[in-house]
Design a protein around this motif. Sequence first.
Motif, PDB file in Angstrom:
ATOM      1  N   GLN A   1       0.827  -1.209   0.000  1.00 53.29           N
ATOM      2  CA  GLN A   1       0.000   0.000   0.000  1.00 53.29           C
ATOM      3  C   GLN A   1       0.861   1.258   0.000  1.00 53.29           C
ATOM      4  OE1 GLN A   1      -2.764  -0.040   3.266  1.00 53.29           O
ATOM      5  NE2 GLN A   1      -3.832  -1.868   2.529  1.00 53.29           N
ATOM      6  N   ILE A   2       1.909   1.261   0.816  1.00 49.94           N
ATOM      7  CA  ILE A   2       2.807   2.413   0.876  1.00 49.94           C
ATOM      8  C   ILE A   2       3.443   2.650  -0.483  1.00 49.94           C
ATOM      9  CG2 ILE A   2       5.019   3.225   1.825  1.00 49.94           C
ATOM     10  CD1 ILE A   2       4.155   1.959   4.497  1.00 49.94           C
ATOM     11  N   GLU A   3       3.895   1.589  -1.116  1.00 53.84           N
ATOM     12  CA  GLU A   3       4.532   1.707  -2.430  1.00 53.84           C
ATOM     13  C   GLU A   3       3.564   2.283  -3.454  1.00 53.84           C
ATOM     14  OE1 GLU A   3       6.230  -1.453  -5.610  1.00 53.84           O
ATOM     15  OE2 GLU A   3       6.922  -1.726  -3.540  1.00 53.84           O
ATOM     16  N   GLU A   4       2.312   1.804  -3.455  1.00 52.67           N
ATOM     17  CA  GLU A   4       1.307   2.305  -4.392  1.00 52.67           C
ATOM     18  C   GLU A   4       1.023   3.783  -4.154  1.00 52.67           C
ATOM     19  OE1 GLU A   4      -2.112  -0.182  -3.884  1.00 52.67           O
ATOM     20  OE2 GLU A   4      -1.118  -1.946  -4.737  1.00 52.67           O
ATOM     21  N   ILE A   5       0.906   4.166  -2.898  1.00 51.81           N
ATOM     22  CA  ILE A   5       0.612   5.564  -2.569  1.00 51.81           C
ATOM     23  C   ILE A   5       1.780   6.461  -2.951  1.00 51.81           C
ATOM     24  CG2 ILE A   5       0.209   7.173  -0.663  1.00 51.81           C
ATOM     25  CD1 ILE A   5      -1.425   4.914   0.664  1.00 51.81           C
ATOM     26  N   GLU A   6       3.007   6.012  -2.671  1.00 51.12           N
ATOM     27  CA  GLU A   6       4.174   6.838  -2.991  1.00 51.12           C
ATOM     28  C   GLU A   6       4.353   7.004  -4.496  1.00 51.12           C
ATOM     29  OE1 GLU A   6       7.308   5.017  -0.703  1.00 51.12           O
ATOM     30  OE2 GLU A   6       7.013   6.453   0.931  1.00 51.12           O
ATOM     31  N   GLU A   7       3.906   6.039  -5.294  1.00 51.20           N
ATOM     32  CA  GLU A   7       3.962   6.187  -6.748  1.00 51.20           C
ATOM     33  C   GLU A   7       3.067   7.329  -7.212  1.00 51.20           C
ATOM     34  OE1 GLU A   7       2.988   2.450  -8.546  1.00 51.20           O
ATOM     35  OE2 GLU A   7       4.869   1.505  -7.912  1.00 51.20           O
ATOM     36  N   LYS A   8       1.947   7.540  -6.516  1.00 50.99           N
ATOM     37  CA  LYS A   8       1.028   8.631  -6.859  1.00 50.99           C
ATOM     38  C   LYS A   8       1.614   9.980  -6.480  1.00 50.99           C
ATOM     39  CE  LYS A   8      -2.996   5.724  -6.102  1.00 50.99           C
ATOM     40  NZ  LYS A   8      -4.147   5.489  -5.225  1.00 50.99           N
ATOM     41  N   GLY A   9       2.501   9.990  -5.492  1.00 55.78           N
ATOM     42  CA  GLY A   9       3.151  11.231  -5.059  1.00 55.78           C
ATOM     43  C   GLY A   9       2.725  11.637  -3.664  1.00 55.78           C
ATOM     44  N   THR A  10       3.709  12.082  -2.882  1.00 53.15           N
ATOM     45  CA  THR A  10       3.434  12.546  -1.526  1.00 53.15           C
ATOM     46  C   THR A  10       4.192  13.846  -1.270  1.00 53.15           C
ATOM     47  OG1 THR A  10       5.281  11.301  -0.597  1.00 53.15           O
ATOM     48  CG2 THR A  10       3.143  10.201  -0.615  1.00 53.15           C
ATOM     49  N   LEU A  11       3.631  14.659  -0.419  1.00 54.09           N
ATOM     50  CA  LEU A  11       4.275  15.894   0.032  1.00 54.09           C
ATOM     51  C   LEU A  11       4.050  16.003   1.530  1.00 54.09           C
ATOM     52  CD1 LEU A  11       3.340  18.728  -2.490  1.00 54.09           C
ATOM     53  CD2 LEU A  11       5.613  17.925  -1.938  1.00 54.09           C
ATOM     54  N   SER A  12       5.128  16.147   2.275  1.00 53.83           N
ATOM     55  CA  SER A  12       4.932  16.347   3.705  1.00 53.83           C
ATOM     56  C   SER A  12       4.771  17.839   3.946  1.00 53.83           C
ATOM     57  CB  SER A  12       6.108  15.780   4.500  1.00 53.83           C
ATOM     58  OG  SER A  12       7.285  16.437   4.131  1.00 53.83           O
TER      59      SER A  12
ATOM     60  N   ARG B   1      -3.561  18.860  -2.547  1.00 58.82           N
ATOM     61  CA  ARG B   1      -4.276  18.328  -1.380  1.00 58.82           C
ATOM     62  C   ARG B   1      -4.113  16.811  -1.291  1.00 58.82           C
ATOM     63  NH1 ARG B   1      -7.690  21.764   1.409  1.00 58.82           N
ATOM     64  NH2 ARG B   1      -8.450  23.554   0.235  1.00 58.82           N
ATOM     65  N   GLN B   2      -4.222  16.142  -2.431  1.00 58.77           N
ATOM     66  CA  GLN B   2      -4.111  14.682  -2.451  1.00 58.77           C
ATOM     67  C   GLN B   2      -2.698  14.232  -2.061  1.00 58.77           C
ATOM     68  OE1 GLN B   2      -6.750  12.546  -2.914  1.00 58.77           O
ATOM     69  NE2 GLN B   2      -5.266  11.066  -2.168  1.00 58.77           N
ATOM     70  N   ALA B   3      -1.680  14.938  -2.545  1.00 62.67           N
ATOM     71  CA  ALA B   3      -0.302  14.586  -2.218  1.00 62.67           C
ATOM     72  C   ALA B   3      -0.035  14.734  -0.719  1.00 62.67           C
ATOM     73  CB  ALA B   3       0.666  15.447  -3.018  1.00 62.67           C
ATOM     74  N   ILE B   4      -0.574  15.781  -0.114  1.00 61.91           N
ATOM     75  CA  ILE B   4      -0.417  15.989   1.328  1.00 61.91           C
ATOM     76  C   ILE B   4      -1.180  14.910   2.093  1.00 61.91           C
ATOM     77  CG2 ILE B   4      -0.971  17.547   3.240  1.00 61.91           C
ATOM     78  CD1 ILE B   4      -0.350  19.860   1.258  1.00 61.91           C
ATOM     79  N   SER B   5      -2.377  14.594   1.624  1.00 65.38           N
ATOM     80  CA  SER B   5      -3.174  13.537   2.240  1.00 65.38           C
ATOM     81  C   SER B   5      -2.464  12.185   2.131  1.00 65.38           C
ATOM     82  CB  SER B   5      -4.547  13.469   1.580  1.00 65.38           C
ATOM     83  OG  SER B   5      -5.293  12.417   2.088  1.00 65.38           O
ATOM     84  N   ASN B   6      -1.861  11.934   0.978  1.00 62.54           N
ATOM     85  CA  ASN B   6      -1.114  10.687   0.772  1.00 62.54           C
ATOM     86  C   ASN B   6       0.038  10.569   1.770  1.00 62.54           C
ATOM     87  OD1 ASN B   6      -2.768   9.960  -1.321  1.00 62.54           O
ATOM     88  ND2 ASN B   6      -1.327  10.497  -2.936  1.00 62.54           N
ATOM     89  N   ALA B   7       0.725  11.678   2.033  1.00 62.23           N
ATOM     90  CA  ALA B   7       1.837  11.655   2.985  1.00 62.23           C
ATOM     91  C   ALA B   7       1.342  11.284   4.381  1.00 62.23           C
ATOM     92  CB  ALA B   7       2.546  13.003   3.006  1.00 62.23           C
TER      93      ALA B   7
END
Length: 133
Positions: free
Chosen positions: A44-55, A98-104
């Motif tokens: 799950q972490i790998e899939e989410i990080e592929e979409k992009g994350t921003l802390s 917003r999605q990238a921050i939520s993903n993080a």
Amino acid sequence: MEKRAKINYQMIGKRILEHVKNEIERIIKQLEAIDQEIEELEKQIEEIEEKGTLSGWIEWKWVKNKIGKKYWYYYYRYRSGGKIKSVYIGKFVNPELRQAISNARIVRALRRRIKVLEQEKARLLSELERLRP
């Protein structure tokens, strides 16, 4: 003369061995379940990080213009080198941001869960070690 009850040591030994065997099987099942859950969480972490994350986070804050009138704008805020940095976004926030921050946030929560599972795994392994002859 007083009769003594016969103690069946073999039966006691068999009960103890059966109990230890059941405990080992229970611990092994729990360890396998933990390993499987950790593997799923890492996927799950790998899939989410592929979409992009921003802390960081988005702040809605007011700014005064030269004549003193207040205007509200969004800012993206994050920590860098122990300091809080700001990036002006404007009146509207891009949904991808917003999605990238939520993903993080989701990734951080999943990593915390993995850490708890690793601690539980270590506890079970030490319990299993105590049962070793």
